[in-house]
Every structure is written in structure tokens, then in C-alpha cells.
Design a protein around this motif. Structure first.
Motif, short mmCIF file in Angstrom:
data_model
loop_
_atom_site.label_atom_id
_atom_site.label_comp_id
_atom_site.label_asym_id
_atom_site.label_seq_id
_atom_site.Cartn_x
_atom_site.Cartn_y
_atom_site.Cartn_z
N TYR A 134 46.06 35.77 45.35
CA TYR A 134 45.86 37.15 45.81
C TYR A 134 47.05 37.69 46.63
O TYR A 134 47.54 38.79 46.35
N ASP A 180 33.37 42.13 37.90
CA ASP A 180 33.87 43.32 38.58
C ASP A 180 35.01 42.93 39.51
O ASP A 180 35.28 41.76 39.74
N LYS A 181 35.66 43.99 40.04
CA LYS A 181 36.89 43.74 40.78
C LYS A 181 36.66 42.84 42.00
O LYS A 181 37.48 41.99 42.32
N GLU A 182 35.52 43.03 42.64
CA GLU A 182 35.24 42.24 43.85
C GLU A 182 35.19 40.73 43.55
O GLU A 182 35.74 39.92 44.29
N SER A 212 39.18 43.48 31.79
CA SER A 212 37.78 43.48 32.17
C SER A 212 37.22 44.82 31.69
O SER A 212 37.85 45.86 31.86
N ILE A 224 36.56 39.25 41.04
CA ILE A 224 37.90 38.81 40.62
C ILE A 224 38.76 38.57 41.86
O ILE A 224 39.46 37.56 41.97
N ILE A 225 38.68 39.48 42.82
CA ILE A 225 39.46 39.34 44.05
C ILE A 225 39.04 38.08 44.81
O ILE A 225 39.88 37.35 45.33
N ASP A 266 44.47 40.49 38.21
CA ASP A 266 43.54 39.99 37.20
C ASP A 266 44.05 38.84 36.33
O ASP A 266 43.35 37.82 36.19
N GLN A 321 37.62 48.61 33.13
CA GLN A 321 38.27 48.64 34.44
C GLN A 321 39.33 49.74 34.50
O GLN A 321 39.46 50.42 35.50
#
Ligand code: ATP
Ligand code: MG
Length: 398
Positions: A335, A321-323, A290, A325-326, A190, A293
Motif C-alpha cells: 500500500y 470493493d476498494k476497502e 474489479s 483491496i486496500i 489493485d 470500479q
């Protein structure tokens, strides 16, 4: 023999909207671009929504890597230059069409732009004339609705520019035109993304990392420095400050109820980060938090860590959301480093059941009871700051 030259054209995005500061933004953009080079530096000019780059052909790969990372341009292309005659422009466009055919494209349209309004042919005439030639020569077929490729023809003051392949730029605002930030950088997914988001808005970013040797490994620290190195490709360098929090963590472990450990650690990080921010004239702190989270990121707990600093704490990922951010982490190239297994904290210090909805008064009472200010001041005094080592990923010439 004279060295061959290459030309590139980049499109300037949002900075066009900032009429009042346009000159300053343009100056900054050109300066940032030049900063990617040492020794031989390309010739760069920014004018009327475009950045023009001219250099020896041997710099081509380096220029392309720089344009791919430069924040503040919406797109870029390697271009051919042509005299402002229909013949010269058509010849260049035909060459582009042949290259596109070789790359598997079959249909095309011409997009013509005429910045020089004195030029006798209108944009429409140009598109029709040049497009017609390519079509009748049987190189590519015109399709104005869903073409495989667009060949752009721009008639500027001195020359015309012709290109068939345009790359997407980073967009955003040139780094350095919106103030300075200090990013709390951990080895996770993150916080590097949070740092990128602020670079993207034109901030100059420096970095702070808290380690707890020997509970955290040297590899964990190396990973954070590597992440800073990737962000530096967009932010053009910066400094990373490393602070040992081992004694702070041990003290917290001895004195704080287990459920409050993470929250108290975050409070300590904010206070110490603010000391550094003041010293280096950073105007805000930035974290990768976030909402909801993890346990320390409930609105109650964020409110508590917020109150630990007078400076604003910016959390650009708060609503992501995490997706998402990834996806950004993949796009910017952090990453693969973030998912390396070295942890930036130790299970020894992670509560099994952290508090979720802490009362501010409770957290503040614990904080003042444990008398940790002196330890934080000492940790800060022993900080180590270094210049980030970084390099553009430039593919080797073949
Ligand atoms: P990340 O993926 O960035 O590690 P996270 O989801 O793991 O975040 P936390 O561990 O709760 O969340 O950390 C929240 C934020 O606190 C991080 O995004 C980062 O900005 C900061 N932070 C956490 N640990 C450290 C550390 N060791 N050094 C510097 N900053 C840290
Ligand atoms: Mg983390």
C-alpha cells in the motif's frame, strides 16, 4: 563453545487436504522455505502436517521473516524441544508460562496433542498434569474458556515441542504448485493485490509493465519495480518485463475517438501481454480489475478486453470493493508504495468521458481500422526483462 540452536514449528494448512499430491506439496513447501536463505540454510523437514525448522540461533530473525512470508502455512511458532518425559515437558511449559506472565498474560490453558499414540499419558492427562503445575506454582491461572494465552504441547515421534506464542501464517498453497501467471502490474493499489491473490493460490507469477516515457516518469517505473520487489517476498523472485508504449499511445491518440482511448489501450496491453505469456509459458494473464470500479471495468468493456487474448484472463479482485483491496494491500506491504504520487498513465491519454457500455463490434472495428498490430509487435520486440531485486525485511539483531 557450541552454537545455540533455535527450533520452529509451522502448521500446514490446506495442503493437507490434497491427499493425492501431498508429497509434492510438502516438497515444494520445504524448497520454498529454503529459498529464502543463501549461505547458511536451516534444516527443514515436513512431516504429518508440520514443518520443522532447526538452525543456529543467529538465523532466528531471518527465519521469522521467512515464516511470516511463506505461503502455505497456517501458523508458526518458535518452540522449545523437550525429551518425552512429563518432567522435561513440564519444565519447558513452566518456562513458557513465565515468559507469558512477563508479557502481561494472566490466564492460560494447555493444548496438548499426542501424535505418538504409544506415549503413556493421553492428551487430556498431559494438559491436566502440566496445567496443574503451572497453576499451583501461581505463575498463571487456568481458564479453559477465554484464556489470555494457550501453551501448546505436542508429543511427536522423537521429541516433544512446547510453545506459548503462535503467529498467524500466510495460508494458501505453496508457490509454484498451481502453474504460471503473467501479471499486468501498474503502480496502482489493485494489481499488486491481484498478484498476491494468485501467489496465494500457488501460482508462480511474472510481471509486465507498460510505460510511456516521457509522458510517464522514471519514478513511476521504479515504483512498479519496487512493488514487484514486495510481491517477490511471497513469490520468491520472478521476472519483470518493461515495454515502452509511447508510440502506441501516440498512435491511439491520433486515430481513436477520445471516449475509446482507455479501452483501446487496454486491448493493446492484453494483446501484447499475451505475446509475452506465450513466450514464457505463462498459462494465464492476471489483472487488478474489479467490476465497475472505473469506466474501463464495466462488464461490457471487460468482455471486450477478454476477447483480446486466447489465454484466460484472471481477475481475482472482480468481486471485491476498494476497502477490502486496500486492507489486503496494507497487510501484504504494497500500500505505502502504491500511494506514492507517480502516475502510471498520463492525463493526456485519459478521456474525459470514457465509453461505459461499448459494443464489441464497435471496439473491434476501431481496432482493425487503426492498424496498430505492427506497432505492438515492435514494442514487444524492444522489451526489456530483468530479474526482480528483492529482500526479506529482516529486523537487525540488537
Ligand atoms: P491499478 O490499481 O492496478 O492500477 P486501476 O484501478 O487503476 O488498477 P486501471 O487503470 O483501469 O485500473 O487498470 C486495470 C488493470 O490493467 C490494472 O489493474 C493492471 O492489471 C492493468 N494495467 C493498467 N495499467 C497498466 C500498465 N501501465 N502496465 C501494466 N498493466 C497495467
Ligand atoms: Mg491504475
Amino acid at each position: 563453545m557450541e552454537n545455540a540452536e533455535v527450533f520452529y514449528l509451522a502448521k500446514i494448512g490446506e495442503i493437507n487436504l490434497k491427499k493425492g499430491n501431498l508429497k509434492e506439496f510438502e516438497r515444494r513447501l520445504a524448497q520454498n522455505f529454503r529459498a529464502y536463505f543463501s549461505g547458511k540454510v536451516p534444516n527443514v523437514q515436513v512431516r504429518a502436517g508440520r514443518m520443522y525448522v532447526r538452525a543456529d540461533a543467529e538465523l532466528a530473525a531471518h527465519i521469522e521473516a521467512a515464516l511470516a512470508h511463506l505461503i502455505g502455512i497456517t501458523g508458526w511458532a518458535q518452540v522449545q524441544t523437550a525429551d518425552k518425559t512429563l518432567e522435561a515437558m513440564t519444565a519447558a511449559a513452566v518456562e513458557e508460562a513465565r515468559a507469558l506472565y512477563a508479557a502481561g498474560k494472566r490466564t492460560f490453558k494447555i493444548e496438548a496433542r499426542r501424535a505418538d499414540k504409544k506415549f503413556p499419558l493421553t492428551s487430556y492427562d498431559l494438559a491436566r498434569e502440566i496445567g496443574g503445575t503451572i497453576h499451583t506454582q501461581g505463575i498463571l491461572t487456568v481458564d479453559v474458556h477465554k484464556p489470555d494465552a494457550v501453551i501448546s504441547v505436542e508429543v511427536r515421534e522423537q521429541l516433544a515441542f512446547i510453545y506459548g506464542v503462535e503467529h498467524r501464517g500466510q495460508r494458501g498453497l505453496p508457490c509454484g504448485c498451481s502453474g504460471r501467471a503473467l501479471l499486468l502490474l501498474s503502480g496502482g493499489i489493485d494489481s499488486p493485490v491481484a498478484g498476491y491473490r494468485m501467489l496465494f493460490r500457488g501460482m508462480k507469477v511474472d510481471y509486465i509493465y507498460f510505460h510511456s516515457h516521457p509522458y510517464t516518469s522514471p519514478e513511476a517505473q521504479q515504483k512498479v519495480e519496487d512493488l514487484a520487489g514486495v510481491l517477490a517476498r511471497y513469490g520468491l523472485g520472478g521476472y519483470i518485463t518493461v515495454i515502452s508504449f509511447t508510440k502506441v499511445q501516440q498512435h491511439l491518440k491520433r486515430t481513436v475517438p477520445e471516449a475509446y482511448l482507455t479501452l483501446l489501450l487496454r486491448m493493446c496491453m492484453m494483446k501484447t501481454a499475451e505475446m509475452l505469456a506465450r513466450k514464457i509459458n505463462a498459462q494465464c494473464l492476471v489483472t487488478g480489475e474489479s467490476l465497475a470500479q472505473v469506466a474501463s471495468q464495466t462488464i461490457e468493456n471487460l468482455t471486450i478486453t477478454d476477447s483480446c487474448a486466447q489465454l484466460p484472463i484472471l481477475r481475482p479482485l472482480i468481486g471485491m470493493d476498494k476497502e477490502e483491496i486496500i486492507q489486503t494491500a496494507l497487510d501484504i506491504g504494497t500500500y505505502q508504495t502504491s500511494i506514492l504520487p507517480y502516475e502510471d498513465c498520463c492525463v493526456l491519454f485519459s478521456p474525459r468521458h470514457p465509453v461505459l457500455h461499448t459494443k464489441q463490434q464497435d471496439a473491434e472495428d476501431i481496432f482493425s481500422r487503426i492498424e496498430i498490430d505492427q506497432l505492438l509487435a515492435e514494442a514487444f520486440e524492444q522489451r526489456e526483462t530483468k530479474k526482480i531485486e528483492w529482500a526479506l525485511p529482516v529486523p537487525a539483531a540488537d
